[in-house]
Design a protein around this motif. Sequence first.
Motif, PDB file in Angstrom:
ATOM      1  N   ILE A   1      52.537  17.011  -1.641  1.00  0.00           N
ATOM      2  CA  ILE A   1      51.569  17.754  -2.145  1.00  0.00           C
ATOM      3  C   ILE A   1      51.676  19.228  -2.230  1.00  0.00           C
ATOM      4  O   ILE A   1      52.210  19.912  -1.327  1.00  0.00           O
ATOM      5  N   THR A   2      51.532  19.857  -3.285  1.00  0.00           N
ATOM      6  CA  THR A   2      51.422  21.233  -3.317  1.00  0.00           C
ATOM      7  C   THR A   2      50.280  21.927  -3.731  1.00  0.00           C
ATOM      8  O   THR A   2      49.458  21.484  -4.316  1.00  0.00           O
ATOM      9  N   PHE A   3      50.053  23.014  -2.887  1.00  0.00           N
ATOM     10  CA  PHE A   3      48.670  24.053  -3.075  1.00  0.00           C
ATOM     11  C   PHE A   3      49.164  25.243  -3.768  1.00  0.00           C
ATOM     12  O   PHE A   3      49.966  26.138  -3.080  1.00  0.00           O
ATOM     13  N   GLU A   4      48.656  25.517  -4.647  1.00  0.00           N
ATOM     14  CA  GLU A   4      49.143  26.751  -5.548  1.00  0.00           C
ATOM     15  C   GLU A   4      47.603  27.655  -5.730  1.00  0.00           C
ATOM     16  O   GLU A   4      47.338  27.278  -6.753  1.00  0.00           O
ATOM     17  N   ASP A   5      47.625  28.701  -5.219  1.00  0.00           N
ATOM     18  CA  ASP A   5      46.471  29.682  -5.334  1.00  0.00           C
ATOM     19  C   ASP A   5      45.131  28.659  -5.240  1.00  0.00           C
ATOM     20  O   ASP A   5      44.183  29.154  -6.298  1.00  0.00           O
ATOM     21  N   VAL A   6      44.924  27.794  -4.546  1.00  0.00           N
ATOM     22  CA  VAL A   6      43.650  27.078  -4.676  1.00  0.00           C
ATOM     23  C   VAL A   6      42.697  27.703  -3.830  1.00  0.00           C
ATOM     24  O   VAL A   6      42.594  28.274  -2.727  1.00  0.00           O
ATOM     25  N   LYS A   7      41.392  27.743  -4.500  1.00  0.00           N
ATOM     26  CA  LYS A   7      40.260  28.512  -4.023  1.00  0.00           C
ATOM     27  C   LYS A   7      39.429  27.369  -3.496  1.00  0.00           C
ATOM     28  O   LYS A   7      38.858  26.685  -3.921  1.00  0.00           O
ATOM     29  N   VAL A   8      39.655  27.646  -1.992  1.00  0.00           N
ATOM     30  CA  VAL A   8      38.705  26.729  -1.111  1.00  0.00           C
ATOM     31  C   VAL A   8      37.439  27.413  -0.667  1.00  0.00           C
ATOM     32  O   VAL A   8      37.594  28.405   0.062  1.00  0.00           O
ATOM     33  N   PRO A   9      36.160  26.953  -0.972  1.00  0.00           N
ATOM     34  CA  PRO A   9      35.035  27.561  -0.519  1.00  0.00           C
ATOM     35  C   PRO A   9      35.122  27.742   1.042  1.00  0.00           C
ATOM     36  O   PRO A   9      35.379  26.798   1.863  1.00  0.00           O
ATOM     37  N   LYS A  10      34.613  28.604   1.517  1.00  0.00           N
ATOM     38  CA  LYS A  10      34.560  28.727   3.205  1.00  0.00           C
ATOM     39  C   LYS A  10      33.599  27.720   3.657  1.00  0.00           C
ATOM     40  O   LYS A  10      33.760  27.445   4.993  1.00  0.00           O
ATOM     41  N   THR A  11      32.884  27.152   3.151  1.00  0.00           N
ATOM     42  CA  THR A  11      31.763  26.202   3.531  1.00  0.00           C
ATOM     43  C   THR A  11      32.676  24.901   3.775  1.00  0.00           C
ATOM     44  O   THR A  11      32.138  23.884   4.348  1.00  0.00           O
ATOM     45  N   ASN A  12      33.939  24.876   3.170  1.00  0.00           N
ATOM     46  CA  ASN A  12      34.747  23.692   3.490  1.00  0.00           C
ATOM     47  C   ASN A  12      35.604  23.680   4.678  1.00  0.00           C
ATOM     48  O   ASN A  12      36.454  22.880   4.897  1.00  0.00           O
ATOM     49  N   LEU A  13      35.212  25.053   5.450  1.00  0.00           N
ATOM     50  CA  LEU A  13      35.961  25.041   6.935  1.00  0.00           C
ATOM     51  C   LEU A  13      35.521  23.813   7.812  1.00  0.00           C
ATOM     52  O   LEU A  13      34.368  23.801   7.988  1.00  0.00           O
ATOM     53  N   ILE A  14      36.339  23.351   8.447  1.00  0.00           N
ATOM     54  CA  ILE A  14      35.961  22.065   9.217  1.00  0.00           C
ATOM     55  C   ILE A  14      35.965  22.829  10.883  1.00  0.00           C
ATOM     56  O   ILE A  14      36.817  23.042  11.275  1.00  0.00           O
TER      57      ILE A  14
END
Length: 544
Positions: free
Chosen positions: A364-377
């Motif tokens: 799996i590669t992640f390239e400049d993926v915008k992850v909302p801070k609400t998705n912090l576990i």
Amino acid sequence: MQTYTVEQVAQHNNAKDCWIIVDDKVFDVTKFLSEHPGGKKVLVKMAGKDASQQFKNFHNDAIMQRVGLPMQIGVIASSTPATPTTSATPATPATPATSATTRSSPATYTISDIVSGAESKFGEGIPYGDPSWYQEWNSPYYNKSHIELRKVMREFVDKEITPFCHEWSEAKAIPRSVVKRCGEIGMLAAISGAASNPSVASLLPYPLPAGLTTDQFDIFHEFICVDELSRCGSGGLVWAVEGGLAIALPPVLNFGSDEMKKEVVPAVLSGEKFISLAITEPSAGSDVANLTTSAKDAGDHFILNGEKKWITQGAYADYYVVAARTGGSGMAGISLLLVPRTLQGVNARAMDCQGMWGSGTSYITFEDVKVPKTNLIGKLNHGFKYIMTNFNHERLGIVMQANRLARVCIEEAFKHSLKRKTFGQPLIQHPVIRNKFGHCIRQVEATHAWLESILYQVKTLPHETQANVLGGPIALLKAQSTQTFEYCAREAAQIFGGLAYTRGGQAEKVERLYREVRAYAIPGGSEEIMLDLGVRQTLKKVKL
């Protein structure tokens, strides 16, 4: 079903009208002659005759279930009618256990208290092919609810899973419908940690198997579900069903927000969606503290970049629980993020591996993926702690699977040794073969007893003390189980001889499991790391 006499079957004795008998079942194989892998002459030679012994010499039970039974037309007059099964069909819902004890009740049952006579023996009766408590041995760990669950799980796996494992493995794909069926009978909740987590009881999409309630459910119920599923003899199937779920969902269950749980839990426990744990990297396996995937703060979201490798179920997962660096170096700078596959910049591709076919092992590669801070576990930079908390449950799951798979090797090889003759006698009559079985059995039984002892600690010790008390023993047990599995797979392959060198046929399970050993010896902490960790944990309690 239609009944026939042996004399009637004998009249159908040529290539244009070919019937055979196997275990008092009558089959019309006329249309199958040209498709028979061994050639049509093999079947024509037995036309009109009883081919039971010949069938058993060359085929396993799964072939009868998948290929044979659809051609059954009747039974021999003196036999009990059988109902043919043509495909994997939904199992009949189990009747709830009405007198099972609750989790708070002391384990005072003996097997003879719960069932008696023939019912106290469960399974095929192959020596050491099942745990001792399946065969009239008393145990302090199990009550009636465990026995009912065991029955329901075996019926489901024997009917809907085992006969098709070779076909699915060769296709390197497990049908999604299979995972959904596991969700419908409550198995996904039972093997993921969700059934024992009160905070998500209202989110379970289906009831637990065998009529269990969440109040009754304990770690031994989970053990039975994993153990019976693993009896199919395919690690790839087991991991395709729960390899990602059992290790990726617990962080969400234990540390995720309520909103996150409401989105994820029902979806993955119903089998509608998949979740996988993305920790391992090309250059960071057991050394989790030094992973390099980063999540940079960008206001209301993180920018995620990095690579993950050997991620189980990752090829088709809908959610990834990703370990990423959000702070400084070392373990104190790691966080866990829930990353939906639909976010731009997420890319996953299947890897071609030695075994575990169909389990979706991926890069799996992640390239400049915008992850909302609400998705912090959980909390920022607390990810390493969450990962370590999760490891004990992950490793126990590996132990449960590995030791049952070792037992499968014993069971399959033992059945073969009873019917295969060399030098004028069955294999089992040769001392060298019995010696092989002796070494396999002693290791599997010792591992199983240690596992039950540790599971009892999981059930009874305060949750907050378990990581320190059980971390070392579980690490050692993980190494014990995988080395036992490897030993048994090798010895079973030797007993089968050339049959275990080819895919499919009588040694189907053993051949497949021999290729899957490495997937148990390395993931979840390699044997070398586990052995060292087990001793290091012990040293913390010793004054030097």
